[in-house]
Design an enzyme around this catalytic site. Structure first.
Site, mmCIF file in Angstrom:
data_model
loop_
_atom_site.group_PDB
_atom_site.id
_atom_site.type_symbol
_atom_site.label_atom_id
_atom_site.label_comp_id
_atom_site.label_asym_id
_atom_site.label_seq_id
_atom_site.Cartn_x
_atom_site.Cartn_y
_atom_site.Cartn_z
ATOM 1 N N SER A 13 0.677 -1.176 0.047
ATOM 2 C CA SER A 13 0.182 -0.053 -0.239
ATOM 3 C C SER A 13 0.700 1.235 0.107
ATOM 4 O O SER A 13 0.381 2.334 -0.191
ATOM 5 C CB SER A 13 -0.690 0.185 1.262
ATOM 6 O OG SER A 13 0.111 0.136 2.413
ATOM 7 N N CYS A 75 2.260 -7.002 2.027
ATOM 8 C CA CYS A 75 1.349 -6.163 2.792
ATOM 9 C C CYS A 75 0.421 -7.006 3.390
ATOM 10 O O CYS A 75 -0.420 -8.059 2.665
ATOM 11 C CB CYS A 75 0.642 -5.256 1.648
ATOM 12 S SG CYS A 75 -0.893 -4.096 2.425
ATOM 13 N N CYS A 186 2.303 -6.046 10.310
ATOM 14 C CA CYS A 186 2.379 -4.898 9.127
ATOM 15 C C CYS A 186 3.535 -4.574 8.664
ATOM 16 O O CYS A 186 4.515 -4.266 9.544
ATOM 17 C CB CYS A 186 1.517 -3.518 9.672
ATOM 18 S SG CYS A 186 1.580 -2.353 8.464
#
Ligand code: DGL
Length: 262
Positions: A13, A75, A186
């Protein structure tokens, strides 16, 4: 043979997947890489499932049209939203996803306390629920959504009072000995691992998914005879929906930064 010289695409992202790219380059320096970050639309973690799927699928298509031999979805959020759809659609291309490194964290001790930091979407989605169900009898697992954290890394803020104040507040209820390890679920978070370590203390072990994902990518390429036979160092090409010189500088800086990374 020509096929095997094509680049591996790495998608995120924003700039977070560069933590996975680093692990890939460390493990397979002779491969070529195209990294695509969608920083204009980051963060994905607080979007709807439909939005994340539409963006991910658009960028993966672009990477395949650019000639990628494999795609790493670097991601956790996009992986939980879309990996099964992508695998179904592109069965001829290795599609590698990433998930929070809960397994190595749980296996690191006798019934450890495991804090899992991730985006709201990763924690909400089925993929993580399944992971939790598999391991919750062997550990105390505390999933903690961290809305707002990705934005610091996207701005290139990896240390300093504002970030530390944010993390202090977020992590206040979690300390050793209740917490033995923290999973950076993450791909942006490894870039602020030092700050997280400082707050949780030196006894808390830190786990991230990048190195495991890099090894899985190598296995999948090997399986299909797609490892690059070249002995020379490959190239890394950065693309970003936020196509500015500052963004390109941030990407290079993150790829080359040794600090904050294991
Ligand atoms: N880097 C991403 C992840 O691993 C997502 C961050 C975001 O855009 O919210 O989950």
């Amino acid at each position: 043979m020509k096929d095997a010289r094509r680049p591996i695409a790495v998608f995120d992202s924003g700039v977070g997947g560069i933590s996975v790219l680093r692990a890939l380059v460390d493990l397979m320096p002779n491969e070529n890489y195209i990294y695509y970050g969608d920083s204009i639309h980051a963060p994905y973690g607080s979007k709807t499932l439909e939005e994340v799927r539409a963006l991910t699928e658009m960028h993966v298509l672009h990477l395949l049209e650019a000639g990628a031999k494999a795609v790493v979805i670097a991601c956790n959020t996009a992986t939980s939203a879309d990996i099964s759809i992508l695998r179904e659609r592109y069965q001829h291309i290795p599609m590698i996803g990433i998930e929070p490194a809960v397994k190595p964290a749980v296996e690191s001790g006798e019934h450890p306390g495991v804090l899992v930091l991730a985006t709201p979407m990763t924690i909400r989605e089925m993929k993580f629920r399944t992971l939790l169900m598999r391991y919750e009898k062997d550990a105390d697992i505390y999933p903690l959504p961290c809305p707002g954290l990705v934005e610091y890394i996207e701005r290139g803020v990896l240390s300093g009072p504002s970030l530390e104040g944010f993390l202090e507040k977020l992590l206040a209820p979690y300390r050793y000995p209740e917490i033995d390890c923290v999973v950076l679920g993450c791909t942006h978070y490894p870039f602020v691992a030092d700050a997280i370590r400082r707050i949780l203390g030196p006894k808390v072990a830190v786990f991230e998914g990048g190195p495991g994902t890099a090894r899985e990518t190598r296995r999948r390429l090997q399986e299909r005879n797609l490892l690059n036979p070249s002995q020379e160092r490959g190239f890394v090409r950065f693309e970003n929906s936020l196509d500015t010189p500052e963004e390109m500088r941030l990407c290079r800086m993150l790829l080359n930064s040794k600090e904050n990374m294991k």
